[in-house]
Design an enzyme around this catalytic site. Sequence first.
Site, PDB file in Angstrom:
ATOM      1  N   GLU A   1      -1.907   9.253  -0.887  1.00  0.00           N
ATOM      2  CA  GLU A   1      -2.985   8.414  -0.350  1.00  0.00           C
ATOM      3  C   GLU A   1      -4.311   9.176  -0.271  1.00  0.00           C
ATOM      4  O   GLU A   1      -5.374   8.626  -0.516  1.00  0.00           O
ATOM      5  CB  GLU A   1      -2.588   7.952   1.061  1.00  0.00           C
ATOM      6  CG  GLU A   1      -3.630   7.143   1.785  1.00  0.00           C
ATOM      7  CD  GLU A   1      -3.123   6.611   3.118  1.00  0.00           C
ATOM      8  OE1 GLU A   1      -2.189   7.219   3.700  1.00  0.00           O
ATOM      9  OE2 GLU A   1      -3.650   5.584   3.578  1.00  0.00           O
TER      10      GLU A   1
ATOM     11  N   HIS B   1       1.226   6.317  -2.365  1.00  0.00           N
ATOM     12  CA  HIS B   1       0.182   5.294  -2.340  1.00  0.00           C
ATOM     13  C   HIS B   1      -0.316   5.216  -3.784  1.00  0.00           C
ATOM     14  O   HIS B   1      -0.800   6.207  -4.312  1.00  0.00           O
ATOM     15  CB  HIS B   1      -0.960   5.804  -1.459  1.00  0.00           C
ATOM     16  CG  HIS B   1      -1.285   4.944  -0.300  1.00  0.00           C
ATOM     17  ND1 HIS B   1      -0.450   4.815   0.775  1.00  0.00           N
ATOM     18  CD2 HIS B   1      -2.383   4.185  -0.023  1.00  0.00           C
ATOM     19  CE1 HIS B   1      -1.034   4.009   1.670  1.00  0.00           C
ATOM     20  NE2 HIS B   1      -2.202   3.608   1.191  1.00  0.00           N
TER      21      HIS B   1
ATOM     22  N   TRP C   1     -11.785  -5.231  -1.838  1.00  0.00           N
ATOM     23  CA  TRP C   1     -10.543  -5.804  -1.316  1.00  0.00           C
ATOM     24  C   TRP C   1     -10.516  -7.299  -1.678  1.00  0.00           C
ATOM     25  O   TRP C   1      -9.675  -7.740  -2.449  1.00  0.00           O
ATOM     26  CB  TRP C   1     -10.428  -5.552   0.191  1.00  0.00           C
ATOM     27  CG  TRP C   1      -9.795  -4.215   0.484  1.00  0.00           C
ATOM     28  CD1 TRP C   1      -8.539  -4.003   0.979  1.00  0.00           C
ATOM     29  CD2 TRP C   1     -10.354  -2.912   0.269  1.00  0.00           C
ATOM     30  NE1 TRP C   1      -8.290  -2.650   1.077  1.00  0.00           N
ATOM     31  CE2 TRP C   1      -9.382  -1.960   0.652  1.00  0.00           C
ATOM     32  CE3 TRP C   1     -11.566  -2.441  -0.212  1.00  0.00           C
ATOM     33  CZ2 TRP C   1      -9.600  -0.579   0.563  1.00  0.00           C
ATOM     34  CZ3 TRP C   1     -11.792  -1.065  -0.304  1.00  0.00           C
ATOM     35  CH2 TRP C   1     -10.821  -0.158   0.083  1.00  0.00           C
TER      36      TRP C   1
ATOM     37  N   ASP D   1      -5.971  -2.258  -2.723  1.00  0.00           N
ATOM     38  CA  ASP D   1      -5.057  -1.390  -3.456  1.00  0.00           C
ATOM     39  C   ASP D   1      -4.501  -2.115  -4.684  1.00  0.00           C
ATOM     40  O   ASP D   1      -4.444  -1.557  -5.781  1.00  0.00           O
ATOM     41  CB  ASP D   1      -3.892  -0.939  -2.552  1.00  0.00           C
ATOM     42  CG  ASP D   1      -4.374  -0.314  -1.247  1.00  0.00           C
ATOM     43  OD1 ASP D   1      -5.330  -0.836  -0.647  1.00  0.00           O
ATOM     44  OD2 ASP D   1      -3.779   0.683  -0.814  1.00  0.00           O
TER      45      ASP D   1
ATOM     46  N   ASP E   1       0.839  -1.197   0.000  1.00  0.00           N
ATOM     47  CA  ASP E   1       0.000   0.000   0.000  1.00  0.00           C
ATOM     48  C   ASP E   1       0.870   1.242   0.000  1.00  0.00           C
ATOM     49  O   ASP E   1       0.562   2.240  -0.634  1.00  0.00           O
ATOM     50  CB  ASP E   1      -0.943   0.012   1.213  1.00  0.00           C
ATOM     51  CG  ASP E   1      -0.205  -0.054   2.537  1.00  0.00           C
ATOM     52  OD1 ASP E   1       0.895  -0.629   2.585  1.00  0.00           O
ATOM     53  OD2 ASP E   1      -0.723   0.482   3.535  1.00  0.00           O
TER      54      ASP E   1
ATOM     55  N   ARG F   1       5.552   4.128   6.052  1.00  0.00           N
ATOM     56  CA  ARG F   1       5.132   4.049   7.447  1.00  0.00           C
ATOM     57  C   ARG F   1       5.135   2.588   7.931  1.00  0.00           C
ATOM     58  O   ARG F   1       5.430   1.671   7.162  1.00  0.00           O
ATOM     59  CB  ARG F   1       3.760   4.692   7.628  1.00  0.00           C
ATOM     60  CG  ARG F   1       2.640   3.924   6.952  1.00  0.00           C
ATOM     61  CD  ARG F   1       1.300   4.610   7.245  1.00  0.00           C
ATOM     62  NE  ARG F   1       0.223   3.950   6.550  1.00  0.00           N
ATOM     63  CZ  ARG F   1      -0.698   4.582   5.831  1.00  0.00           C
ATOM     64  NH1 ARG F   1      -0.642   5.890   5.683  1.00  0.00           N
ATOM     65  NH2 ARG F   1      -1.660   3.914   5.245  1.00  0.00           N
ATOM     66  N   ASP F   2       4.771   2.404   9.183  1.00  0.00           N
ATOM     67  CA  ASP F   2       4.825   1.055   9.771  1.00  0.00           C
ATOM     68  C   ASP F   2       3.651   0.213   9.290  1.00  0.00           C
ATOM     69  O   ASP F   2       2.853  -0.284  10.068  1.00  0.00           O
ATOM     70  CB  ASP F   2       4.843   1.157  11.303  1.00  0.00           C
ATOM     71  CG  ASP F   2       3.686   2.000  11.831  1.00  0.00           C
ATOM     72  OD1 ASP F   2       2.797   2.359  11.035  1.00  0.00           O
ATOM     73  OD2 ASP F   2       3.678   2.306  13.036  1.00  0.00           O
ATOM     74  N   GLU F   3       3.552   0.107   7.975  1.00  0.00           N
ATOM     75  CA  GLU F   3       2.475  -0.677   7.374  1.00  0.00           C
ATOM     76  C   GLU F   3       3.116  -1.486   6.245  1.00  0.00           C
ATOM     77  O   GLU F   3       3.567  -2.575   6.466  1.00  0.00           O
ATOM     78  CB  GLU F   3       1.347   0.250   6.911  1.00  0.00           C
ATOM     79  CG  GLU F   3       0.019  -0.480   6.894  1.00  0.00           C
ATOM     80  CD  GLU F   3      -1.185   0.451   6.943  1.00  0.00           C
ATOM     81  OE1 GLU F   3      -1.082   1.571   7.456  1.00  0.00           O
ATOM     82  OE2 GLU F   3      -2.248   0.024   6.457  1.00  0.00           O
TER      83      GLU F   3
HETATM   84  C1  BGC Z   1      -3.952   1.273   3.805  1.00  0.00           C
HETATM   85  C2  BGC Z   1      -4.851   1.309   2.618  1.00  0.00           C
HETATM   86  C3  BGC Z   1      -5.792   0.165   2.807  1.00  0.00           C
HETATM   87  C4  BGC Z   1      -6.668   0.556   3.945  1.00  0.00           C
HETATM   88  C5  BGC Z   1      -7.832  -0.341   4.213  1.00  0.00           C
HETATM   89  C6  BGC Z   1      -4.804   1.624   4.971  1.00  0.00           C
HETATM   90  O1  BGC Z   1      -4.126   1.719   6.144  1.00  0.00           O
HETATM   91  O2  BGC Z   1      -2.843   2.082   3.676  1.00  0.00           O
HETATM   92  O3  BGC Z   1      -4.302   1.561   1.445  1.00  0.00           O
HETATM   93  O4  BGC Z   1      -6.411  -0.308   1.685  1.00  0.00           O
HETATM   94  O5  BGC Z   1      -5.888   0.757   5.103  1.00  0.00           O
HETATM   95  O6  BGC Z   1      -8.246  -0.372   5.518  1.00  0.00           O
END
Ligand code: BGC
Length: 878
Positions: free
Chosen positions: A738, A759, A529, A468, A455, A459-461
């Site tokens: 984003e 994003h 999703w 996405d 995504d 960041r911490d993701e």
């Molecule tokens: C992500 C998104 C994702 C979304 C859905 C976000 O934190 O960065 O791109 O699809 O959460 O919950």
Amino acid sequence: MTSDKAAFLRCEYRENPIGIDAPSPCLSWQMESTRQGAMQSAYQIEVSTEETFGALCWDSGRVQSFETLGIPYGGAALSARTPYFWRVRLWNEENECSGWSQARFETGFLGSPWTSRWIGARDEEESCHYYRREFSVRGGLRAARLYITACGLYEAHINGRKVGRDHLTPGWTSYGDHLQYQSYDVTELLGEGENALGAILGDGWYKGPYTWDKKRELYGHKRALRCQVHLWYQDGREEIVSSDERWRYRRGPILSSQLYDGEIYDARLELPGWDKPGLSGAGWSPVRVLSPQVGELVSTLCAPVRAQRELRVQKILRTPNGDRVLDLGQNMVGWPRIRVQGRKGELVFLRLVETLGPDGNAYPYNLRSAKQELQYILKGEGVEIFEPHFTFSGFRYIQVVAWPGEPNEDSVLGVAAHSGMEQTIELRSGNPLIERLYKNILWGQRGNFIEVPLDCPQRDERFGWTGDAQIFARTASFNFDCFLFYEKWLRGVRADQFSNGAVPFVVPNILPRDWDLASAGPESTSAAWGDCVTICPWVLYTAYGDRRILEENYGAMKRYVGYMRAESPNGLWEGGSQLGDWVALDAKPGDYIGATDPLYTATAFYAVSTRIVAKVARLLGRQADAQEYEALYGAVRAAFRARFVRDGEVSEETQTAQVLALVFGLVEDSERPAAVRKLAELIERKGGHLDTGFVGAPYICFALSENGRADLAYELLFKEDFPSWLYQVRKGATTVWEHWDGIMEDGSFWSDEMNSFNHYSYGSIGEWIYRVAAGIDCDAEEAGGYRDIRLHPVPDRRLSELCCRYRTPRGTLESGWRMEGDKVEYQFTIPPNTTAILTLRAGEGARVSAPQNARALGSSGGEARYLLAPGCYRFTVK
Ligand code: BGC
């Protein structure tokens, strides 16, 4: 004999690959010809273990077929770790035969067992361990291969040199199901006599801190290495050097290296000669044999991450708070390479950020807990060049926290890295803002296609959010050759699909099992999703024309539709954990879910996925399934209409609702004018702007241009004030944000709790520019991969000119137009072995001057149609 020939030979989408694990690898080529109208009528493939093609493992014989893509090897069973040569010749439409074109591939383990052991350290700690062993090569080495994988990340060395150019290997997959190994030709790295093989292991996704909780040990507790060097001698001997209990390990200079946080490296602790023969064993401990719980070992499914470009520092800034900040001029993903000179023990400390904040200072806050830092302690021996090992960051600015003396423009380079994929699009236009948007879309893909479609990269993701990846898939397939990248990821989607058929929000699914977004229960998903499992394979089939992607995913698609069906007794999908129109601007303040009723988006996507399954069933010849899913689609559509269409109008008063109804065919043709009028009105109410989120935005321009309002679609594209695509560009974006309002008009920022500047989702406007503005499309119902090209460019005065060169899997296609006064000039190149149907807009009283070699198919409703054979064409409409 003709000079036409097969070119661009690929085995499993790669050029002369090694480590092929498919029992019947797919072979492809492109027909190359300079002749107008060149078509392939037949081909012949030969495969042999001998370069001279003495004895054949397979002779396809002459096959009467135009196909050039995804031809499965059909000969005797292939042997493991064996080189094969293959060649292909073709016959053209005049039945003239070409010469042979030749390539090779080499198999991997093909499911045969590994003889090596998993090894690791006795004590595990933050710092990375170095592993090594020596071995001898005696008597005429012919070839050598290294097969290697790890729990964690590895970097392999032989005799003082890094093996290969890959990074972050063995890559990221759902490790419990399958783990990749890499195969390297190491013949040139080895020499007669003593040799040394070494590897450094880092934590990576396997056990380093990951997810927003920085959870450790997502897959296992211990890093582990498994490798084998196979030595083949001229006299026919084969020797195998394996990871086993004879290896030694110790700590080294990498004190910490983590994906989010960066690296701490103390050059004073380097181990000179650790990867060369003749090292004394002092300080090195014996390894332990381990047995980690990982799934099947599979050869690399897609080319690993590599450094793809280097960016120079554009500016050195002194920010208001006094910090020294280096600006690379481009938000990129990778790591810095530093060049520094100083005294032993001096420190380089860099913090990597995407942007400067409203106050002009480096802005680390949107990284949340990801540190993105680099610390390097000098050894003090002249010029020191360093780049980190097991980390990547998303950044444009480098805040210099410490540096011996002052850094200059040459002190740091940005190394931009991504998974192996070649760019396939080139766009030129008369508008610099559109060109910048296009570049931003490409950079968004480069930066986020790191092993899985992430995504965001900072960041911490950095998860493989399924929505996405779905939203951006078609744009991605235009931008880069990413069949393998998505195919690999879809294998993970299947592996992680829940037993009830729901597809997790992220793949690889590293969210806790009980992670529950909307109190819908743990094994649930959201529309748009979960639909990645139907939409992505269909998009890949459309773009690359390989049915295999449909076959591989068909079962998972059906299971997913089955899941929605079980939750939709009345045809409306009332279940799931719906994210609705994520981050739409019509959301309530402080909310992420847009105003469109999530029941609406859910049921709309339920219908779309069901229809895709029906189409795929037909293509795969499963007629009973096709009938079943067509009937189900009819029922879902009817339920949707009963609930959401009243008196011929879509009851939901949001842009996204009108958009989905139009694009997904949920309104009747007779109802389209009302829906498009409503959409235009809703846009008007926002001062001519969109307010759609992740779900509506990718389709809004299609909804307009497919329903007679291309003018309004262009207007949205050209808007420069908030919210719009070019608003970001005007605000200096070099990637795609984003949020539409990542940075507001007044310069303030959207909450740093979720504000990525890289994003790719809104980059899905790329698809509209390529497919509608440039008009490059394909009819995939019969055969995907641009065999049946559809060209229907839509020129617009405000753009004045547009040209896209797109390398389709069958060859390069070009579509361009230029407007001058009341004249439009068009230019097309149709690749060999394809046909195109061109639709030109020629309004009332317009005259089309067409080249002789274009076959007119008639005109109606202000459109003229032509059949174009391979070749180049120019048209003028006046
Ligand atoms: C992500 C998104 C994702 C979304 C859905 C976000 O934190 O960065 O791109 O699809 O959460 O919950």
